[in-house]
Write an enzyme that holds these catalytic residues in place. Sequence first.
Site, PDB file in Angstrom:
ATOM      1  N   ARG A 124      25.439  -6.165 158.631  1.00 46.06           N
ATOM      2  CA  ARG A 124      26.598  -6.926 159.078  1.00 46.06           C
ATOM      3  C   ARG A 124      26.164  -7.960 160.117  1.00 46.06           C
ATOM      4  O   ARG A 124      25.135  -7.807 160.780  1.00 46.06           O
ATOM      5  CB  ARG A 124      27.652  -5.991 159.685  1.00 46.06           C
ATOM      6  CG  ARG A 124      28.174  -4.940 158.709  1.00 46.06           C
ATOM      7  CD  ARG A 124      29.148  -3.995 159.387  1.00 46.06           C
ATOM      8  NE  ARG A 124      29.699  -2.995 158.463  1.00 46.06           N
ATOM      9  CZ  ARG A 124      29.149  -1.816 158.229  1.00 46.06           C
ATOM     10  NH1 ARG A 124      28.031  -1.466 158.863  1.00 46.06           N
ATOM     11  NH2 ARG A 124      29.696  -0.980 157.370  1.00 46.06           N
ATOM     12  N   LYS A 144      29.137   0.207 162.928  1.00 47.91           N
ATOM     13  CA  LYS A 144      30.558   0.417 162.675  1.00 47.91           C
ATOM     14  C   LYS A 144      30.889   1.898 162.603  1.00 47.91           C
ATOM     15  O   LYS A 144      31.930   2.346 163.091  1.00 47.91           O
ATOM     16  CB  LYS A 144      30.946  -0.275 161.365  1.00 47.91           C
ATOM     17  CG  LYS A 144      32.425  -0.183 161.026  1.00 47.91           C
ATOM     18  CD  LYS A 144      32.730  -0.934 159.751  1.00 47.91           C
ATOM     19  CE  LYS A 144      34.220  -0.849 159.420  1.00 47.91           C
ATOM     20  NZ  LYS A 144      34.545  -1.580 158.174  1.00 47.91           N
ATOM     21  N   TYR A 147      23.937  13.977 161.038  1.00 45.76           N
ATOM     22  CA  TYR A 147      23.677  12.858 160.156  1.00 45.76           C
ATOM     23  C   TYR A 147      22.211  12.469 160.250  1.00 45.76           C
ATOM     24  O   TYR A 147      21.656  12.352 161.339  1.00 45.76           O
ATOM     25  CB  TYR A 147      24.571  11.695 160.593  1.00 45.76           C
ATOM     26  CG  TYR A 147      24.309  10.385 159.909  1.00 45.76           C
ATOM     27  CD1 TYR A 147      24.896  10.105 158.675  1.00 45.76           C
ATOM     28  CD2 TYR A 147      23.510   9.419 160.500  1.00 45.76           C
ATOM     29  CE1 TYR A 147      24.688   8.897 158.061  1.00 45.76           C
ATOM     30  CE2 TYR A 147      23.296   8.206 159.887  1.00 45.76           C
ATOM     31  CZ  TYR A 147      23.888   7.946 158.668  1.00 45.76           C
ATOM     32  OH  TYR A 147      23.685   6.736 158.066  1.00 45.76           O
ATOM     33  N   HIS A 158      29.168 -11.830 155.336  1.00 45.51           N
ATOM     34  CA  HIS A 158      29.475 -10.459 154.932  1.00 45.51           C
ATOM     35  C   HIS A 158      29.402 -10.316 153.417  1.00 45.51           C
ATOM     36  O   HIS A 158      29.052  -9.249 152.891  1.00 45.51           O
ATOM     37  CB  HIS A 158      30.867 -10.065 155.430  1.00 45.51           C
ATOM     38  CG  HIS A 158      31.127  -8.594 155.404  1.00 45.51           C
ATOM     39  ND1 HIS A 158      30.841  -7.772 156.474  1.00 45.51           N
ATOM     40  CD2 HIS A 158      31.631  -7.795 154.434  1.00 45.51           C
ATOM     41  CE1 HIS A 158      31.158  -6.533 156.161  1.00 45.51           C
ATOM     42  NE2 HIS A 158      31.643  -6.511 154.926  1.00 45.51           N
ATOM     43  N   HIS A 190      27.713   2.495 154.634  1.00 49.18           N
ATOM     44  CA  HIS A 190      29.082   2.835 154.254  1.00 49.18           C
ATOM     45  C   HIS A 190      29.330   4.329 154.328  1.00 49.18           C
ATOM     46  O   HIS A 190      30.402   4.779 154.001  1.00 49.18           O
ATOM     47  CB  HIS A 190      29.363   2.396 152.814  1.00 49.18           C
ATOM     48  CG  HIS A 190      29.740   0.960 152.704  1.00 49.18           C
ATOM     49  ND1 HIS A 190      29.829   0.307 151.491  1.00 49.18           N
ATOM     50  CD2 HIS A 190      30.048   0.041 153.645  1.00 49.18           C
ATOM     51  CE1 HIS A 190      30.180  -0.950 151.683  1.00 49.18           C
ATOM     52  NE2 HIS A 190      30.322  -1.140 152.980  1.00 49.18           N
ATOM     53  N   ARG A 222      26.372  -8.884 151.441  1.00 49.54           N
ATOM     54  CA  ARG A 222      26.305  -7.449 151.156  1.00 49.54           C
ATOM     55  C   ARG A 222      26.871  -7.158 149.755  1.00 49.54           C
ATOM     56  O   ARG A 222      26.354  -6.315 149.022  1.00 49.54           O
ATOM     57  CB  ARG A 222      27.086  -6.674 152.221  1.00 49.54           C
ATOM     58  CG  ARG A 222      26.444  -6.742 153.598  1.00 49.54           C
ATOM     59  CD  ARG A 222      27.424  -6.474 154.743  1.00 49.54           C
ATOM     60  NE  ARG A 222      28.138  -5.227 154.623  1.00 49.54           N
ATOM     61  CZ  ARG A 222      27.665  -4.032 155.000  1.00 49.54           C
ATOM     62  NH1 ARG A 222      26.440  -3.933 155.497  1.00 49.54           N
ATOM     63  NH2 ARG A 222      28.397  -2.936 154.890  1.00 49.54           N
TER      64      ARG A 222
END
Length: 417
Positions: free
Chosen positions: A243, A273, A381, A333, A371, A336
Amino acid sequence: MALSEIQIKKAKATDRPYKLADGEGLYLLVQRNGSKLWRLKYRFRGKEKLLSFGPYPDIGIAAARELKKLAKATLVEGRDPMVHKPGRDFEDEKTFRAVAAMWHQNRECSLDPAHAKRVWSRLERDVLPQLGDLMMHEITPPEVLKVIRKIEERGALDISRRAKQGIGQVFQFAIASGMCDTDPTAHLRGALKPRPRVQHMSKLPLSELPELQIKIDRYQEEGDRRSEITRAALKFALLTWVRTKELRFATKSEFEGLDSKNPVWRIAADRMKMRREHIVPLSSQAAALIRDMMSKADGDYVFPGQKPRQPISENTMIYGLYRLGYHGRQTVHGFRGLASTWANEQLVEVGQPPIWMRRYNADWVEMQLAHSEENEVRGAYNAAEYLAPRRSMLQDWADFLDLQRGDLGNLAVLRAA
């Protein structure tokens, strides 16, 4: 007139339920099956409500009147007797707040700490003020919907769905723990406002990508250094699928192993994000570009702006595309989306008899785009997940871009000849 024991005992079932008033809102409801239930009608904060004390003869006249007095005293204190029910054992019955705390504590160890904090913060902000003091078995679908509607009123449709999901998970935990029998969120299907249609960022068809690359290569604006930085930023965004915000604030210290076979860009969680560290494997072309930019940058930012010790502005790259004639046709953007389209369309022939399969796993693509959804089940994670296949995918993408650029350049030479 107050009821007597004889009146109650003589009360018979009829085709319709009926009430026997005892005074001050207390009455006995005689059901069609002959059961007799004590009820208290009262008003709290302007709203009429109904409190149940239990069946007769388990609860006699004297006991029902005593419970009525306690309820009235609770009202005088400014509290709702439906929440602070008289005669209730608070050790046995739990409020939504108490059960939600147990639910969260039970699962907290399996969540990323930052995500766990966000989940509880959302409950504290949007759910607990309205449902926190209610008993689990007293919460109805309309009361949950009222919470959801309040969130929807501020346009936070994503958060309203998360709130419904969180409330439902608390109830599922309570049902499994024997604290209640039903989940009121199960009755809200179709009641929530639909999400607005996603507005996808403008992107070109892949067939126009070679021309876009040639134009970026030739990009010029006032000041050679500014042009070089804008060109490099656009190329790097196209190579890495990141991004704009993530690219703008890239610092020299975030890049590792630029001279090795496995260079990476490690982006801190507070710049992502999803609020998780993201590792971007760099193709040889991307690593070479960063080495060149780092050698020329005076400060810590790899893509410096006009002001000292500041990164390029948030509009530098998009305005660059505007100058190239792509206003309304291609956004940064949207790079992507171009890359994702390419990756998802790559197929390979495998097996006998041969079948066509995706060259790149969808999880690799989604991970590279950062995402990855907040996972309620998985543990910590892993920022390096699928690093090797993602590296191969990005190198293939970079080689594809070079091939596309080269083919168009060769075509231009042939036409000129």
